[in-house]
Design an enzyme around this catalytic site. Sequence first.
Site, PDB file in Angstrom:
ATOM      1  CG  HIS A  41      -2.014  -1.034   1.124  1.00 10.12           C
ATOM      2  ND1 HIS A  41      -3.313  -0.724   0.774  1.00 10.12           N
ATOM      3  CD2 HIS A  41      -1.994  -2.367   1.298  1.00 10.12           C
ATOM      4  CE1 HIS A  41      -4.045  -1.830   0.748  1.00 10.12           C
ATOM      5  NE2 HIS A  41      -3.262  -2.848   1.067  1.00 10.12           N
ATOM      6  CG  ASP A  89      -0.035   9.229   0.632  1.00  8.38           C
ATOM      7  OD1 ASP A  89      -0.060   8.067   1.082  1.00  8.38           O
ATOM      8  OD2 ASP A  89      -0.719  10.154   1.098  1.00  8.38           O
TER       9      ASP A  89
HETATM   10  P1  ADQ Z   1      -3.103   5.812   4.858  1.00 13.11           P
HETATM   11  O1  ADQ Z   1      -1.811   6.551   4.837  1.00 13.11           O
HETATM   12  O2  ADQ Z   1      -3.668   5.540   6.188  1.00 13.11           O
HETATM   13  O3  ADQ Z   1      -2.975   4.442   4.036  1.00 13.11           O
HETATM   14  P2  ADQ Z   1      -5.082   7.386   3.075  1.00 13.11           P
HETATM   15  O4  ADQ Z   1      -5.229   6.755   1.756  1.00 13.11           O
HETATM   16  O5  ADQ Z   1      -4.578   8.801   3.077  1.00 13.11           O
HETATM   17  O6  ADQ Z   1      -4.220   6.539   4.031  1.00 13.11           O
HETATM   18  O7  ADQ Z   1      -6.481   7.397   3.893  1.00 13.11           O
HETATM   19  C1  ADQ Z   1      -7.132   6.249   4.297  1.00 13.11           C
HETATM   20  C2  ADQ Z   1      -8.517   6.552   4.890  1.00 13.11           C
HETATM   21  O8  ADQ Z   1      -8.419   7.190   6.162  1.00 13.11           O
HETATM   22  C3  ADQ Z   1      -9.390   7.437   4.025  1.00 13.11           C
HETATM   23  O9  ADQ Z   1     -10.607   6.759   3.833  1.00 13.11           O
HETATM   24  C4  ADQ Z   1      -9.598   8.709   4.847  1.00 13.11           C
HETATM   25  O10 ADQ Z   1     -10.884   9.286   4.699  1.00 13.11           O
HETATM   26  C5  ADQ Z   1      -9.397   8.239   6.259  1.00 13.11           C
HETATM   27  N1  ADQ Z   1      -8.867   9.315   7.110  1.00 13.11           N
HETATM   28  C6  ADQ Z   1      -7.641   9.872   7.032  1.00 13.11           C
HETATM   29  N2  ADQ Z   1      -7.502  10.850   7.963  1.00 13.11           N
HETATM   30  C7  ADQ Z   1      -8.657  10.904   8.646  1.00 13.11           C
HETATM   31  C8  ADQ Z   1      -9.126  11.725   9.737  1.00 13.11           C
HETATM   32  N3  ADQ Z   1      -8.359  12.665  10.276  1.00 13.11           N
HETATM   33  N4  ADQ Z   1     -10.376  11.489  10.195  1.00 13.11           N
HETATM   34  C9  ADQ Z   1     -11.146  10.544   9.617  1.00 13.11           C
HETATM   35  N5  ADQ Z   1     -10.769   9.749   8.600  1.00 13.11           N
HETATM   36  C10 ADQ Z   1      -9.536   9.930   8.113  1.00 13.11           C
HETATM   37  C11 ADQ Z   1      -2.146   3.679   3.206  1.00 13.11           C
HETATM   38  C12 ADQ Z   1      -1.213   4.435   2.266  1.00 13.11           C
HETATM   39  C13 ADQ Z   1      -2.009   5.277   1.275  1.00 13.11           C
HETATM   40  C14 ADQ Z   1      -3.016   4.400   0.526  1.00 13.11           C
HETATM   41  C15 ADQ Z   1      -3.846   3.576   1.505  1.00 13.11           C
HETATM   42  C16 ADQ Z   1      -4.701   2.547   0.766  1.00 13.11           C
HETATM   43  O11 ADQ Z   1      -0.312   5.260   3.008  1.00 13.11           O
HETATM   44  O12 ADQ Z   1      -1.130   5.895   0.331  1.00 13.11           O
HETATM   45  O13 ADQ Z   1      -3.883   5.228  -0.233  1.00 13.11           O
HETATM   46  O14 ADQ Z   1      -3.005   2.851   2.386  1.00 13.11           O
HETATM   47  O15 ADQ Z   1      -3.923   1.712  -0.037  1.00 13.11           O
END
Ligand code: ADQ
Length: 463
Positions: A157, A365
Site C-alpha cells: 500500500h 504517498d
Molecule cells: P493511509 O496513509 O492511512 O494508508 P489514506 O489513503 O490517506 O491513508 O487514507 C485512508 C482513509 O483514512 C481514508 O478513507 C480517509 O478518509 C481516512 N482518514 C484519514 N484521515 C482521517 C481523519 N483525520 N479522520 C477521519 N478519517 C480519516 C495507506 C497508504 C495510502 C493508501 C492507503 C490505501 O499510506 O497511500 O492510499 O493505504 O492503499
Amino acid sequence: MSRLVVVSNRLADPRKPAAGGLAVALGDALARTGGLWFGSSGATAADLAPGEGRLRTRQAGKVLLASVDLCAEDHAAYYQGYANSVLWPVFHYRLDLAQFDPAYLVGYRRVNQMFARKLLPLLRESDLIWVHDYHLIPLAAELRALGCRQRIGFFLHIPVPPPLVMAALPQHEWLMRSFFAYDLVGLQSEADVDHFTRSMVTEAGAQELGAQRLHAYGATVRVAAFPIGIDVEEFQALAAAPDAVHTFEALRAEYSRRQLLLGIDRLDYSKGIPQRVRAFRQLLERYPENRNSATLVMIASPSRDDVHAYADLRQELEGLCGAINGDYGTLDWMPLRYIHRTVARRRVPGLCRAARVGLVTPLRDGMNLVAKEYVVAQDEADPGVLVLSRFAGAAEQLEEALLVNPYDTQGMAGAIQAALHMPLAERQWRHQRLLERIRRHDVHWWRQGFLQALEESSSASAA
Ligand code: ADQ
C-alpha cells in the site's frame, strides 16, 4: 472458485461501516468465497513469550476471522520497530527518520515466522492467499519454508523508493529475496513498478522476462501496478445520509461569506502537513484579499504516538498553526482550525463537500484515498477544486487536479490561489473527468484486477 484468504497486519470487521472502503471491498470478496481473514489482534498478552502468539477465531457471517495476540516485546520490535520505524520511513524516502536497530529486524522475522506457523493449519489446498502491506513482506517465504504451495499474492500500500534509497536498508538483499516467494506483487503506481524493477535488477541481479515478470533466486514473480480505488457507491451513500448532510449544511452556513479549505490526514510526516500550513501562510501573505476569508480546516487523526518522529511532528505543527492564528487572526476570524482527532467516517463526505479547495499535499504517498473521496463528495453543479501533490500515487491517475510540489511553498500558494478563484466552467470540466476516472477505477475494479492476475499466475513453488 478458490477460497480467498486475506492476511493483513490488523483485522477489521468488514460488516462495520466504520471499517472503510478497503475492509468492505475485501469483506465482500471474502463473503463471496466463504473466506478467511487472518491478522494480529492489536492486543498484547503478558503471559506470552517472544515468538509466541495466541490465535482466536470467530465467525462473522461467511468469513472466519482469525486474530493473533502478541507479547509486548514482539509488538514493539515488529510493529513499532521494524515496520513503522524502519520500513515506513525508508519506503517514504525518509532515511533520516529510520532507526536501524538490529533487534527490530529480529522481531519482525520472528513475528512473521509465528504468523506463518499459525496460518498454515488453517489453509486449504486450493486457497488463494492475498497478503497486504509492509508488515508482512517475508510472510510468503516463511509459509513456503513450511511447505505451503498455494498461490500467494502481495499488495504493497505504500510507495517503493528508488534503488539507492532501498539499498540503504541494512539487509535489503534479504528483504528483496523474500518478494520472490510470491506469485504476484501488486504496487500502487507505475513509478513504484519502475523503482521495484530497477532495484531487483541492480541489487538482486534479477532478469526481466517480459510480460511484467522478474526472475531471480530460482523463482519468477509478476510485478504490476494495481492502483487502489475507493468504494464510490458506498461513499456516495454515506454522502447522502443525514450525518454528512448536517455536517455540510452547518459548515456552509458558518462559512457562507468565507472560503473553506480542507485537509484530512493521519498525523504522519509523509503527508506534508507542515508544508501545507506554510503554503497557506504564504497565500495570506502574498494574496491579502484572502485575509478574513480563506479558512483552512485541518483534521489530523492521532497516529503512532509511541514512535518518536510523530511526537516531533506534532510539536512542529502546533507551533506553525499557533503562529498563523496569532499573526493573521482577528477578533472574528481565525485563519486555521487544527483538530488533532479522528472525525467519524460518516461526516467526512459532508466536510469534503463544504470545502471549496481540498488540499492533499503528501511528500510521498502510496496512493492517498482522501484525494478520491474529496472529488466524489463534490456537488457536480458547483464542485470544489482538488490541489494534489505530484508525489502522491493518486497523481498518476488524477491529472486534472491542480498538481503541486509540496516543497515549493510559493508554487503551492499560487495553486491554492488559482483554485480559490477558478471559474465555474473550469471547475466543472476538471471535476467531471476526475470523477469519471475514479468511478471506473474503484475499489472493486482494483480487487478484481488483482485477484484475476493472481488466479492466472502459476504457483511459485510449481514454477
Ligand atoms: P493511509 O496513509 O492511512 O494508508 P489514506 O489513503 O490517506 O491513508 O487514507 C485512508 C482513509 O483514512 C481514508 O478513507 C480517509 O478518509 C481516512 N482518514 C484519514 N484521515 C482521517 C481523519 N483525520 N479522520 C477521519 N478519517 C480519516 C495507506 C497508504 C495510502 C493508501 C492507503 C490505501 O499510506 O497511500 O492510499 O493505504 O492503499
